[in-house]
Design an enzyme around this catalytic site. Sequence first.
Site, PDB file in Angstrom:
ATOM      1  N   ALA A  64       9.547   6.559   2.471  1.00 39.52           N
ATOM      2  CA  ALA A  64       8.712   5.713   2.616  1.00 39.52           C
ATOM      3  C   ALA A  64       8.466   5.184   4.219  1.00 39.52           C
ATOM      4  O   ALA A  64       9.450   5.244   4.862  1.00 39.52           O
ATOM      5  CB  ALA A  64       8.693   4.666   1.721  1.00 39.52           C
ATOM      6  N   GLY A 111      11.601   8.155  -0.716  1.00 40.90           N
ATOM      7  CA  GLY A 111      10.568   8.601  -1.451  1.00 40.90           C
ATOM      8  C   GLY A 111      10.440  10.033  -1.242  1.00 40.90           C
ATOM      9  O   GLY A 111       9.688  10.495  -2.050  1.00 40.90           O
ATOM     10  N   GLU A 114      12.221  11.273  -4.165  1.00 39.59           N
ATOM     11  CA  GLU A 114      11.441  10.719  -5.505  1.00 39.59           C
ATOM     12  C   GLU A 114       9.984  11.866  -5.572  1.00 39.59           C
ATOM     13  O   GLU A 114       9.646  12.082  -6.705  1.00 39.59           O
ATOM     14  CB  GLU A 114      11.019   9.472  -5.381  1.00 39.59           C
ATOM     15  CG  GLU A 114      12.273   8.515  -5.337  1.00 39.59           C
ATOM     16  CD  GLU A 114      12.009   7.071  -5.054  1.00 39.59           C
ATOM     17  OE1 GLU A 114      12.159   6.228  -6.003  1.00 39.59           O
ATOM     18  OE2 GLU A 114      11.401   6.761  -4.034  1.00 39.59           O
ATOM     19  N   GLU A 134      18.317   3.851  -0.402  1.00 43.48           N
ATOM     20  CA  GLU A 134      17.445   2.334  -0.331  1.00 43.48           C
ATOM     21  C   GLU A 134      18.241   1.439  -0.378  1.00 43.48           C
ATOM     22  O   GLU A 134      18.137   0.220   0.323  1.00 43.48           O
ATOM     23  CB  GLU A 134      16.534   2.599  -1.673  1.00 43.48           C
ATOM     24  CG  GLU A 134      15.113   3.362  -1.308  1.00 43.48           C
ATOM     25  CD  GLU A 134      15.435   4.755  -1.892  1.00 43.48           C
ATOM     26  OE1 GLU A 134      14.297   5.367  -1.878  1.00 43.48           O
ATOM     27  OE2 GLU A 134      16.591   5.066  -2.000  1.00 43.48           O
TER      28      GLU A 134
END
Length: 261
Positions: A64, A111, A114, A134
Amino acid sequence: MSQSFSTITKDGAIAIVAINHAPANALSSACIADLRATFKQLGADDTVHAIIVTGEGRFFVAGADIKEFVEAFGNEQAAHEMAKAGQALCDEIEALTKPVIAAINGPALGGGLELALGCHYRIASQKAILGLPELKLGLLPTFGGTQRLTHITSKAKAIELILTSKQLSPEEAQTLGIVQVVTPPEELMSTARATAQSFIENKSMTSISRTIECIMQGTDLSLRDGLALESKRFSELFTTEDAQEGVQAFIEKREAKFNNR
């Protein structure tokens, strides 16, 4: 056809989405919104039967956009909206009823991993690195990582990988079932194309779409409810032209000509 953060190219019935958000293809809010629109467009395009998603440059998706995290400090609602947008992107990819293949060309972290986990199938270059780091930021995976990694591996393995923030080699990820195939970098896209073609060649999208739906939704259902969905979708196919054509072609020992109806 170009979007702000992705480029779409066509190879017959296969669409290739290349995420292009230099320098590391970070999933900013704008990038997420763009990708959601891209996948919605491809999902509605009847000429597209399979989708490959990859990254431009050295990265698949590095994660992200951390700069947006800084802007959201002290604002729980902004952080919640950020999480929901990332989850929606991955959910929408997973919900597509045409096969979506992640061609992981480089680092797929946070991300990025993911996003790959939201795809139906994953092929990794030997140059790929995979992980959910994270917790090192005082955060947690929030685009579906805690849930999809658990479904794909196990609770114990998800606990281990997320709490240690371990970065996996493609070979380690393959052993765990996180990726299905590992290839030399120069063979990644040809392998992804060949895999996509094998999924759709000489098959009807009317049966492919229902099969994907049964598999993906079945993980959230009891065995009894999953079997009920399977039998319902199977029986629906008996009202389609393609099922009648496929069975008749088999009986007549000829190649079926599907119209995807």
